[in-house]
Design an enzyme around this catalytic site. Structure first.
Site, PDB file in Angstrom:
ATOM      1  N   GLY A  98     -63.450   3.856 -17.836  1.00  8.02           N
ATOM      2  CA  GLY A  98     -62.681   2.951 -17.266  1.00  8.02           C
ATOM      3  C   GLY A  98     -60.816   2.817 -17.990  1.00  8.02           C
ATOM      4  O   GLY A  98     -60.666   1.903 -17.356  1.00  8.02           O
TER       5      GLY A  98
ATOM      6  N   ASP B 229     -54.088   1.502 -17.599  1.00  2.73           N
ATOM      7  CA  ASP B 229     -54.104   1.536 -18.217  1.00  2.73           C
ATOM      8  C   ASP B 229     -54.184   1.662 -19.684  1.00  2.73           C
ATOM      9  O   ASP B 229     -53.382   1.204 -20.519  1.00  2.73           O
ATOM     10  CB  ASP B 229     -53.640   3.257 -17.959  1.00  2.73           C
ATOM     11  CG  ASP B 229     -53.992   4.309 -18.571  1.00  2.73           C
ATOM     12  OD1 ASP B 229     -54.754   4.461 -19.456  1.00  2.73           O
ATOM     13  OD2 ASP B 229     -54.551   5.533 -17.936  1.00  2.73           O
TER      14      ASP B 229
ATOM     15  N   ARG C 193     -55.572   3.517 -22.155  1.00  2.00           N
ATOM     16  CA  ARG C 193     -55.920   4.131 -22.795  1.00  2.00           C
ATOM     17  C   ARG C 193     -55.077   4.938 -23.936  1.00  2.00           C
ATOM     18  O   ARG C 193     -53.471   4.486 -23.723  1.00  2.00           O
ATOM     19  CB  ARG C 193     -56.249   5.305 -22.222  1.00  2.00           C
ATOM     20  CG  ARG C 193     -58.078   5.153 -21.355  1.00  2.00           C
ATOM     21  CD  ARG C 193     -57.577   6.841 -20.261  1.00  2.00           C
ATOM     22  NE  ARG C 193     -56.794   6.445 -19.244  1.00  2.00           N
ATOM     23  CZ  ARG C 193     -56.672   7.909 -18.358  1.00  2.00           C
ATOM     24  NH1 ARG C 193     -57.879   8.532 -18.766  1.00  2.00           N
ATOM     25  NH2 ARG C 193     -55.920   7.279 -17.430  1.00  2.00           N
TER      26      ARG C 193
END
Length: 217
Positions: free
Chosen positions: A105, A138, A140
């Site tokens: 995700g 995001d 990440r």
């Protein structure tokens, strides 16, 4: 090989095992799966090593974030499953590595991703849904990916990705991304809004004109 970025932690290979890969459409490839000690986020990321690059040619590399719904169950709400399948074949043909990163995700986790799906059913796009849940668009970080590449002796590469953030982060971490190679476009009636949001919100290099709204069902 570029110099390590400041405070760049080292990782080392832990194990390497040969695995025959088989896909539902009949495509197959043999890969070496490599695990690591010392990854910055302590997650169980895996490098999938495929083929051998020709002399003087940098390896083709993809950073593929885990997607249970798309990679395993074939969900049509994203393009992750088709991208994974495509990447394995393209990398095997040229030689390189697919880093399978445990970042479900876009880093928010499986349960949060499914909560975001429910909000998308009410009209929000994928980034608006994350924001409504108080989560980043995001989350990440690719430090572990850079560690894995260095542990494999890779300091220069061509990156198979539509996402400019992946290339920018790797460069900041001292990896020489020579070129960014676009993936295919895998549009379904269920993911076209998701793909359009990627283009409009995070500069993914997808042909916007081709991402016309389709009617699901």
């Amino acid at each position: 090989m570029p110099d390590p970025a400041p405070d760049f932690p080292a990782a080392t290979p832990r194990s390497r095992v040969r695995v025959p890969l088989r896909f539902h459409d009949g495509y197959s490839a043999d890969a070496d799966l490599v695990t690591f000690h010392g990854l910055a986020d302590d997650r169980e990321h895996v490098a999938v090593v495929l083929g051998d690059p020709a002399p003087g040619t940098p390896p083709l590399v993809r950073l593929h974030s885990e997607c249970l719904t798309g990679d395993v169950f074939g969900s049509a709400r994203c393009d992750c499953g088709p991208q994974l399948r495509e990447a394995v074949e393209r990398i095997a043909g040229r030689g390189g590595v697919l880093l399978y990163l445990r970042q479900e995700g876009r880093g928010i986790g499986l349960y949060n991703k499914l909560d975001a799906y429910a909000l998308q059913d009410d009209g929000l796009d994928t980034y608006q849904a994350n924001a409504a849940l108080g989560l980043p668009e995001d989350a990440r970080d690719y430090t572990a990916a850079a560690q894995m590449l260095r542990a494999l002796g890779i300091g220069e590469l061509d990156l198979l990705s539509n996402n400019p953030d992946k290339a920018e982060q790797l460069r900041t971490l001292g990896i020489d991304v020579r070129d960014r190679v676009p993936t295919g476009v895998f549009t379904t009636a269920h993911n076209v809004r998701y793909l359009r949001a990627k283009v409009l919100q995070t500069r993914h290099t997808l042909p916007l004109d081709s991402l016309t709204e389709l009617t699901a069902g």
